[in-house]
Design an enzyme around this catalytic site. Sequence first.
Site, PDB file in Angstrom:
ATOM      1  N   SER B 107       0.850  -1.189   0.000  1.00 37.90           N
ATOM      2  CA  SER B 107       0.000   0.000   0.000  1.00 37.90           C
ATOM      3  C   SER B 107       0.881   1.231   0.000  1.00 37.90           C
ATOM      4  O   SER B 107       1.998   1.214   0.537  1.00 37.90           O
ATOM      5  CB  SER B 107      -0.957   0.007   1.183  1.00 37.90           C
ATOM      6  OG  SER B 107      -0.232   0.187   2.367  1.00 37.90           O
ATOM      7  N   HIS B 121      -3.103   7.366  -3.983  1.00 31.93           N
ATOM      8  CA  HIS B 121      -3.151   6.180  -3.142  1.00 31.93           C
ATOM      9  C   HIS B 121      -3.202   4.962  -4.055  1.00 31.93           C
ATOM     10  O   HIS B 121      -3.842   4.982  -5.104  1.00 31.93           O
ATOM     11  CB  HIS B 121      -4.399   6.234  -2.255  1.00 31.93           C
ATOM     12  CG  HIS B 121      -4.880   4.896  -1.810  1.00 31.93           C
ATOM     13  ND1 HIS B 121      -5.979   4.276  -2.363  1.00 31.93           N
ATOM     14  CD2 HIS B 121      -4.380   4.039  -0.883  1.00 31.93           C
ATOM     15  CE1 HIS B 121      -6.147   3.102  -1.781  1.00 31.93           C
ATOM     16  NE2 HIS B 121      -5.208   2.936  -0.883  1.00 31.93           N
ATOM     17  N   ASN B 123      -3.025   0.438  -3.711  1.00 37.12           N
ATOM     18  CA  ASN B 123      -2.711  -0.777  -2.970  1.00 37.12           C
ATOM     19  C   ASN B 123      -3.245  -2.003  -3.681  1.00 37.12           C
ATOM     20  O   ASN B 123      -4.236  -1.939  -4.415  1.00 37.12           O
ATOM     21  CB  ASN B 123      -3.204  -0.692  -1.510  1.00 37.12           C
ATOM     22  CG  ASN B 123      -4.596  -1.236  -1.312  1.00 37.12           C
ATOM     23  OD1 ASN B 123      -4.789  -2.434  -1.155  1.00 37.12           O
ATOM     24  ND2 ASN B 123      -5.592  -0.350  -1.335  1.00 37.12           N
ATOM     25  N   THR B 124      -2.542  -3.104  -3.507  1.00 34.31           N
ATOM     26  CA  THR B 124      -3.016  -4.399  -4.013  1.00 34.31           C
ATOM     27  C   THR B 124      -2.609  -5.461  -2.997  1.00 34.31           C
ATOM     28  O   THR B 124      -1.612  -5.296  -2.282  1.00 34.31           O
ATOM     29  CB  THR B 124      -2.415  -4.753  -5.393  1.00 34.31           C
ATOM     30  OG1 THR B 124      -1.017  -4.448  -5.397  1.00 34.31           O
ATOM     31  CG2 THR B 124      -3.095  -3.973  -6.515  1.00 34.31           C
ATOM     32  N   ARG B 125      -3.400  -6.497  -2.934  1.00 31.75           N
ATOM     33  CA  ARG B 125      -3.148  -7.520  -1.918  1.00 31.75           C
ATOM     34  C   ARG B 125      -3.745  -8.861  -2.345  1.00 31.75           C
ATOM     35  O   ARG B 125      -4.668  -8.901  -3.180  1.00 31.75           O
ATOM     36  CB  ARG B 125      -3.755  -7.103  -0.579  1.00 31.75           C
ATOM     37  CG  ARG B 125      -5.257  -6.898  -0.660  1.00 31.75           C
ATOM     38  CD  ARG B 125      -5.862  -6.210   0.565  1.00 31.75           C
ATOM     39  NE  ARG B 125      -7.270  -5.888   0.295  1.00 31.75           N
ATOM     40  CZ  ARG B 125      -7.695  -4.783  -0.284  1.00 31.75           C
ATOM     41  NH1 ARG B 125      -6.836  -3.851  -0.658  1.00 31.75           N
ATOM     42  NH2 ARG B 125      -8.972  -4.588  -0.521  1.00 31.75           N
ATOM     43  N   HIS B 158      -6.967   7.679 -15.164  1.00 29.58           N
ATOM     44  CA  HIS B 158      -8.033   6.735 -15.501  1.00 29.58           C
ATOM     45  C   HIS B 158      -7.694   5.948 -16.770  1.00 29.58           C
ATOM     46  O   HIS B 158      -7.965   4.749 -16.847  1.00 29.58           O
ATOM     47  CB  HIS B 158      -9.371   7.477 -15.671  1.00 29.58           C
ATOM     48  CG  HIS B 158     -10.076   7.705 -14.372  1.00 29.58           C
ATOM     49  ND1 HIS B 158     -10.908   6.765 -13.808  1.00 29.58           N
ATOM     50  CD2 HIS B 158     -10.044   8.748 -13.500  1.00 29.58           C
ATOM     51  CE1 HIS B 158     -11.377   7.230 -12.649  1.00 29.58           C
ATOM     52  NE2 HIS B 158     -10.871   8.445 -12.440  1.00 29.58           N
ATOM     53  N   HIS B 188     -20.753  12.521   4.996  1.00 30.50           N
ATOM     54  CA  HIS B 188     -21.073  13.659   5.868  1.00 30.50           C
ATOM     55  C   HIS B 188     -20.804  14.997   5.184  1.00 30.50           C
ATOM     56  O   HIS B 188     -21.302  16.026   5.606  1.00 30.50           O
ATOM     57  CB  HIS B 188     -20.312  13.551   7.195  1.00 30.50           C
ATOM     58  CG  HIS B 188     -18.826  13.613   7.045  1.00 30.50           C
ATOM     59  ND1 HIS B 188     -18.084  12.591   6.503  1.00 30.50           N
ATOM     60  CD2 HIS B 188     -17.925  14.583   7.347  1.00 30.50           C
ATOM     61  CE1 HIS B 188     -16.803  12.926   6.493  1.00 30.50           C
ATOM     62  NE2 HIS B 188     -16.677  14.129   6.998  1.00 30.50           N
ATOM     63  N   GLY B 272      -3.407  -4.270  13.973  1.00 29.14           N
ATOM     64  CA  GLY B 272      -2.345  -4.133  12.974  1.00 29.14           C
ATOM     65  C   GLY B 272      -1.306  -3.131  13.462  1.00 29.14           C
ATOM     66  O   GLY B 272      -1.462  -2.507  14.506  1.00 29.14           O
ATOM     67  N   ASN B 273      -0.237  -2.973  12.689  1.00 26.48           N
ATOM     68  CA  ASN B 273       0.813  -2.036  13.052  1.00 26.48           C
ATOM     69  C   ASN B 273       0.316  -0.594  12.889  1.00 26.48           C
ATOM     70  O   ASN B 273       0.034  -0.137  11.780  1.00 26.48           O
ATOM     71  CB  ASN B 273       2.041  -2.281  12.165  1.00 26.48           C
ATOM     72  CG  ASN B 273       3.205  -1.405  12.553  1.00 26.48           C
ATOM     73  OD1 ASN B 273       3.297  -0.270  12.115  1.00 26.48           O
ATOM     74  ND2 ASN B 273       4.071  -1.918  13.398  1.00 26.48           N
TER      75      ASN B 273
END
Lengths: 288, 288
Positions: B107, B121, B123-125, B158, B188, B272-273
Amino acid sequence: MTDRPPHDALRPQAAAWFAALRDRLCAAFTAIEAEAGSDARFLATPWRRPTADGSDGGGGEMRLLRGRVFEKLGVNVSTVSGSFAPEFRAQIPGAAEDPRFWASGISLVAHMANPKVPAAHFNTRMLVTTQGWFGGGGDLTPMRPETAESREDASAFHAALRDACDRHDPDHYPRFKAWCDRYFFLPHRGEPRGAGGIFFDHLAGPDPAADFAFVRDVGEAFLEVFPRIVRTRMAAPFTPEDREHQLIRRGRYVEFNLLHDRGTLFGLKTGGNIEAILMSLPPEARWP
Amino acid sequence: MTDRPPHDALRPQAAAWFAALRDRLCAAFTAIEAEAGSDARFLATPWRRPTADGSDGGGGEMRLLRGRVFEKLGVNVSTVSGSFAPEFRAQIPGAAEDPRFWASGISLVAHMANPKVPAAHFNTRMLVTTQGWFGGGGDLTPMRPETAESREDASAFHAALRDACDRHDPDHYPRFKAWCDRYFFLPHRGEPRGAGGIFFDHLAGPDPAADFAFVRDVGEAFLEVFPRIVRTRMAAPFTPEDREHQLIRRGRYVEFNLLHDRGTLFGLKTGGNIEAILMSLPPEARWP
């Protein structure tokens, strides 16, 4: 109307008290600004609570001061009424029977320009559903709680709140102090938000007038002690490192308010006034 | 072992891919810093995932760069394993049957010094329980999305992600773009976090190797397009008003991450950390 709680009759006085206390607090803070050679004034923003059917949902007024001593000081009063949405009724005392509510209160958050002056939060409110109760509290957030000065400030703050509590019930202070310590805690950091104070909710003793007198005394105590602490520290010299450290501590304040503060989360979920709810966030924060 | 998902066999390759992609991303970013005349380097902090019984829970490495172009750039890789706590098992595909999991991923969050350069930003997992799947995405946050330059950047971003998607499945881009728009939204505030991108989770097609190839292509696309956008804008002149506006937009980023981001909230709740999870928070933000 026979099943209405006795708090119903206190509504006008409660709303008037919160507004009057607001005026006295604002006057105390602008006096401090004047002592510091600033003519900073509160900017007032009235707001109305929108309702689906266009009925009167009440509203409030947000006051924001950006001064020389108070980098950002928000004071909000509101008196609102309506019906809790189905998903919230089970969480609110007395709302399962009848979802209508009335609420009035004051809330205040002070983020200070000088890192040697502790930040502070204070709020008190009265809620009426088919039940009635008071809630509120105040807590102090010194930037370096371990210093002698911060311990002195925390001690003065706690003493003032303890005196207010003790005039009403010897159980109040120990109970509400412990509640505050539990509440203003960042579990993901394993650290308290600050030096504590008192926190209470669903306070509904046998005599609502006595609870209201207690709530007024909590307001008087905050009005006396916080300006006193500010005056003691506002001219203290500080370094760029103190300022940087303050901005990091304010990041923790943001984490608490957005991750854990029930009032903030409840307000956002129930469509409260965004600017008034997020007024508590610091003017500047860092996560270096 | 016959009931293990086919993703089991991909674990070594997946972990190696995320680490290799991290190295290439970090090299691309330090090259940009060098072009800007800075010798800023990543500070690496390895961490281990603590377990109740002292068993090996895996760990990760957080890399943080504070540079001239990248005001704060965090890149984290982790490969962890363990058992989901009872309260989380129902939410995780395949964990109700057997709470054990394995997860590996990368990430990245980039907060830029120049307000004319969009934040990003990515991330891949890969997750493995009794089921296996991939998740991830990337999104761009220009500070002033309405300007021609920001629309150009969003369009390039994109296009790169769409190309990566289209090489694998014509449904991916429209579906994952819409998912991103839904996810990165501040209810909000009634506003999107930025200019979007793609977001996907629980991706488990008939052939895990094909999903893995798609995930690699998403990484390649981000590696190609984001540095390109940064280079286009990093020398753009900006005013103190642009900077102030950037700090306020970053406040919104904080609000999203702490109020809404499932990954952040899940990470904090599951122990988590902390530093790795909150690495995404901006170096400086304002709520004036």
